[in-house]
Design a protein around this motif. Structure first.
Motif, PDB file in Angstrom:
ATOM      1  N   VAL A 103      10.406   3.014  -0.595  1.00 13.79           N
ATOM      2  CA  VAL A 103       9.142   2.058  -0.786  1.00 13.79           C
ATOM      3  C   VAL A 103       8.074   2.591  -0.051  1.00 13.79           C
ATOM      4  O   VAL A 103       7.031   2.793  -0.419  1.00 13.79           O
ATOM      5  CB  VAL A 103       9.407   0.692  -0.611  1.00 13.79           C
ATOM      6  CG1 VAL A 103       8.083  -0.064  -0.669  1.00 13.79           C
ATOM      7  CG2 VAL A 103      10.439  -0.061  -1.742  1.00 13.79           C
ATOM      8  N   ILE A 104       8.325   2.902   1.257  1.00 14.03           N
ATOM      9  CA  ILE A 104       7.407   3.488   2.185  1.00 14.03           C
ATOM     10  C   ILE A 104       6.777   4.863   1.968  1.00 14.03           C
ATOM     11  O   ILE A 104       5.537   5.059   1.732  1.00 14.03           O
ATOM     12  CB  ILE A 104       8.128   3.635   3.499  1.00 14.03           C
ATOM     13  CG1 ILE A 104       8.246   2.308   4.292  1.00 14.03           C
ATOM     14  CG2 ILE A 104       7.124   4.329   4.622  1.00 14.03           C
ATOM     15  CD1 ILE A 104       9.142   2.364   5.488  1.00 14.03           C
ATOM     16  N   LYS A 105       7.764   5.680   1.482  1.00 11.41           N
ATOM     17  CA  LYS A 105       7.340   7.025   0.796  1.00 11.41           C
ATOM     18  C   LYS A 105       6.328   6.683  -0.352  1.00 11.41           C
ATOM     19  O   LYS A 105       5.161   7.528  -0.485  1.00 11.41           O
ATOM     20  CB  LYS A 105       8.363   8.024   0.666  1.00 11.41           C
ATOM     21  CG  LYS A 105       9.165   8.444   1.551  1.00 11.41           C
ATOM     22  CD  LYS A 105      10.033   9.299   1.237  1.00 11.41           C
ATOM     23  CE  LYS A 105      11.206   9.083   0.341  1.00 11.41           C
ATOM     24  NZ  LYS A 105      12.147  10.093   0.028  1.00 11.41           N
ATOM     25  N   SER A 125      -3.053   9.885   9.268  1.00  7.69           N
ATOM     26  CA  SER A 125      -2.002   8.789   9.670  1.00  7.69           C
ATOM     27  C   SER A 125      -1.396   8.697   8.456  1.00  7.69           C
ATOM     28  O   SER A 125       0.157   8.552   8.384  1.00  7.69           O
ATOM     29  CB  SER A 125      -2.841   7.285   9.652  1.00  7.69           C
ATOM     30  OG  SER A 125      -3.531   7.435  10.951  1.00  7.69           O
ATOM     31  N   VAL A 126      -1.743   8.826   7.055  1.00  5.92           N
ATOM     32  CA  VAL A 126      -0.687   8.854   6.071  1.00  5.92           C
ATOM     33  C   VAL A 126       0.148  10.057   6.129  1.00  5.92           C
ATOM     34  O   VAL A 126       1.417   9.858   5.985  1.00  5.92           O
ATOM     35  CB  VAL A 126      -1.642   8.927   4.844  1.00  5.92           C
ATOM     36  CG1 VAL A 126      -0.730   9.070   3.629  1.00  5.92           C
ATOM     37  CG2 VAL A 126      -2.193   7.767   4.635  1.00  5.92           C
ATOM     38  N   GLN A 127      -0.232  11.055   6.497  1.00  4.78           N
ATOM     39  CA  GLN A 127       0.701  12.427   6.702  1.00  4.78           C
ATOM     40  C   GLN A 127       1.687  12.144   7.704  1.00  4.78           C
ATOM     41  O   GLN A 127       3.054  12.330   7.790  1.00  4.78           O
ATOM     42  CB  GLN A 127      -0.129  13.551   7.078  1.00  4.78           C
ATOM     43  CG  GLN A 127      -1.101  14.000   6.061  1.00  4.78           C
ATOM     44  CD  GLN A 127      -0.326  14.290   4.638  1.00  4.78           C
ATOM     45  OE1 GLN A 127       0.718  14.899   4.688  1.00  4.78           O
ATOM     46  NE2 GLN A 127      -1.022  13.980   3.740  1.00  4.78           N
ATOM     47  N   ARG A 128       1.429  11.328   8.842  1.00  6.14           N
ATOM     48  CA  ARG A 128       2.420  10.825  10.180  1.00  6.14           C
ATOM     49  C   ARG A 128       3.585  10.356   9.163  1.00  6.14           C
ATOM     50  O   ARG A 128       4.537  10.149   9.829  1.00  6.14           O
ATOM     51  CB  ARG A 128       1.740  10.465  11.102  1.00  6.14           C
ATOM     52  CG  ARG A 128       0.717  11.386  12.042  1.00  6.14           C
ATOM     53  CD  ARG A 128       0.052  10.987  12.974  1.00  6.14           C
ATOM     54  NE  ARG A 128      -0.540  11.758  13.780  1.00  6.14           N
ATOM     55  CZ  ARG A 128      -1.402  11.739  14.875  1.00  6.14           C
ATOM     56  NH1 ARG A 128      -1.446  10.443  15.259  1.00  6.14           N
ATOM     57  NH2 ARG A 128      -1.820  12.923  15.372  1.00  6.14           N
ATOM     58  N   ILE A 129       2.801   8.979   8.526  1.00  2.90           N
ATOM     59  CA  ILE A 129       4.009   8.050   7.788  1.00  2.90           C
ATOM     60  C   ILE A 129       4.889   8.833   7.037  1.00  2.90           C
ATOM     61  O   ILE A 129       6.135   8.397   6.932  1.00  2.90           O
ATOM     62  CB  ILE A 129       3.066   7.014   7.216  1.00  2.90           C
ATOM     63  CG1 ILE A 129       2.323   6.277   8.067  1.00  2.90           C
ATOM     64  CG2 ILE A 129       4.069   6.301   6.482  1.00  2.90           C
ATOM     65  CD1 ILE A 129       1.408   5.224   7.419  1.00  2.90           C
ATOM     66  N   LYS A 130       4.294   9.830   6.367  1.00  6.03           N
ATOM     67  CA  LYS A 130       5.360  10.613   5.272  1.00  6.03           C
ATOM     68  C   LYS A 130       6.205  11.241   6.026  1.00  6.03           C
ATOM     69  O   LYS A 130       7.616  11.393   5.747  1.00  6.03           O
ATOM     70  CB  LYS A 130       4.438  11.621   4.439  1.00  6.03           C
ATOM     71  CG  LYS A 130       3.551  10.840   3.332  1.00  6.03           C
ATOM     72  CD  LYS A 130       2.794  11.989   2.663  1.00  6.03           C
ATOM     73  CE  LYS A 130       1.976  11.505   1.639  1.00  6.03           C
ATOM     74  NZ  LYS A 130       1.026  12.287   0.730  1.00  6.03           N
ATOM     75  N   ARG A 131       5.738  11.900   7.056  1.00  4.14           N
ATOM     76  CA  ARG A 131       6.625  12.716   8.084  1.00  4.14           C
ATOM     77  C   ARG A 131       7.774  11.805   8.498  1.00  4.14           C
ATOM     78  O   ARG A 131       8.869  12.216   8.690  1.00  4.14           O
ATOM     79  CB  ARG A 131       6.026  13.679   9.065  1.00  4.14           C
ATOM     80  CG  ARG A 131       6.755  14.180  10.168  1.00  4.14           C
ATOM     81  CD  ARG A 131       7.755  15.299   9.540  1.00  4.14           C
ATOM     82  NE  ARG A 131       8.370  15.772  10.522  1.00  4.14           N
ATOM     83  CZ  ARG A 131       9.293  16.982  10.497  1.00  4.14           C
ATOM     84  NH1 ARG A 131       9.721  17.273   9.156  1.00  4.14           N
ATOM     85  NH2 ARG A 131      10.052  17.250  11.332  1.00  4.14           N
TER      86      ARG A 131
END
Length: 325
Positions: free
Chosen positions: A144-146, A165-171
């Motif tokens: 769900v997060i991804k 920030s989105v890229q960090r969340i994905k990583r």
């Protein structure tokens, strides 16, 4: 008024010292028979050949009787030798399977093995339940997060800061997914769920460093990859990536500013952190190195840590069976 309840059948009663008493009786009868045979020879009641034959027969009968008394011990040893800890059957050590003539000491040993087998069976069942439930319950929210991060990244008008920030969340989601997979591999113990792929170590390290630079963008730590060698491994590339990620993060936690250098050597990978100013910090290492150590032990990858002169800390991973890339 007492209500009727289901009861397990009562355990059979075993006599303590029965084995010793029966052996003592066997040896006593053997001794008596030998004495009688000797007396028959001394008083010329029987010829020497007959006396020797009688002693031989008595000895064979005594050996057969002792062997019969030892049979329950041999049977229990065969059960233990053929026991499968992955599919333990406690009923193999049930007291109901023992002969009523079994000695109480042997019955006590069988009772202890029965309890041990029940605990192992319960542990295996809990391990299977944990790995199955954890695999589902942890991966579902990560998915769900991804998906949410992907949808947020497609939003029009997203600022540069929001995009980072989105890229960090994905990583972070990818790292958490890989870490969950590694922990599940470790939790399976003797299970051979270790991945069945061949991957080039250099390519995994390049990918990890590329993503790591994005996560740590703006910090005063530089990363470099040196490749004097190139080799491949057979196993799980995700678990290998988690191991290297833990060592790289641990190196970064020891630096205020400096360089982290990954070097691919023949059959080994080193992660070195070199402080440019001040001393290496010593805090913030327990969790990462614990996970890295468990992964290295699980896959028989030797992990060595050392601190060298010039504010340099080096972690080395040696692989016993490297493959040509």
């Amino acid at each position: 008024m007492e209500t009727s309840r289901g009861h397990s059948p009562p355990e059979p009663t075993f006599r303590r010292g029965a084995f010793q008493r029966r052996l003592a009786l066997v040896f006593a009868l053997q001794l008596a028979g030998v004495v009688i045979a000797v007396l028959l020879g001394v008083f010329d009641v029987a010829p020497l050949a007959a006396v020797l034959a009688l002693i031989g027969v008595i000895s064979v009968l005594a050996w057969l009787a002792a062997r019969r008394e030892w049979a329950p011990v041999s049977a229990l040893a065969r059960v233990i030798d053929g026991w499968n800890e992955q599919q333990p059957d406690p009923q193999l050590f049930s007291l109901a399977r023992l002969s009523p003539r079994t000695d109480a000491d042997l019955a006590r040993l069988a009772r202890g093995l029965y309890g041990f087998a029940e605990r192992i069976a319960g542990y295996n069942e809990r391990e299977r339940n944990f790995t199955r439930d954890a695999s589902h319950e942890l991966r579902s929210p990560l998915t769900v997060i991804k998906m949410s991060a992907d949808m947020l990244g497609d939003e029009a008008g997203l600022s540069e800061f929001g995009d980072r920030s989105v890229q960090r969340i994905k990583r972070a989601a990818r790292e958490m997914e890989a870490l969950v997979e590694s922990l599940l591999v470790l939790a399976r113990g003797g299970d051979q769920g270790t991945g069945d792929e061949e991957f080039v170590v250099n390519e995994v390290l390049r990918r990890e460093l590329g993503e790591l630079r994005q996560v740590l963008e703006g910090q005063t730590v530089e990363f470099a990859l040196e490749e004097p060698a190139r080799f491949a491994l057979h196993g799980s590339s995700r678990v290998f990536a988690v191991l290297c990620w833990q060592l790289i993060r641990n190196a970064c936690q020891h630096l205020d500013q400096g360089r982290v250098v990954l070097t691919v050597l023949p059959g080994a990978v080193t992660v070195a952190c070199l402080a440019q100013a001040g001393r290496l910090r010593a805090e913030g290492q327990a969790f990462e190195l614990t996970i890295a150590q468990r992964i290295s032990e699980r896959f028989a990858w030797t992990l060595e840590l050392e601190t060298r002169e010039g504010n340099e800390r080096v972690a080395s991973i040696r692989f016993p069976h490297p493959l040509p890339a």
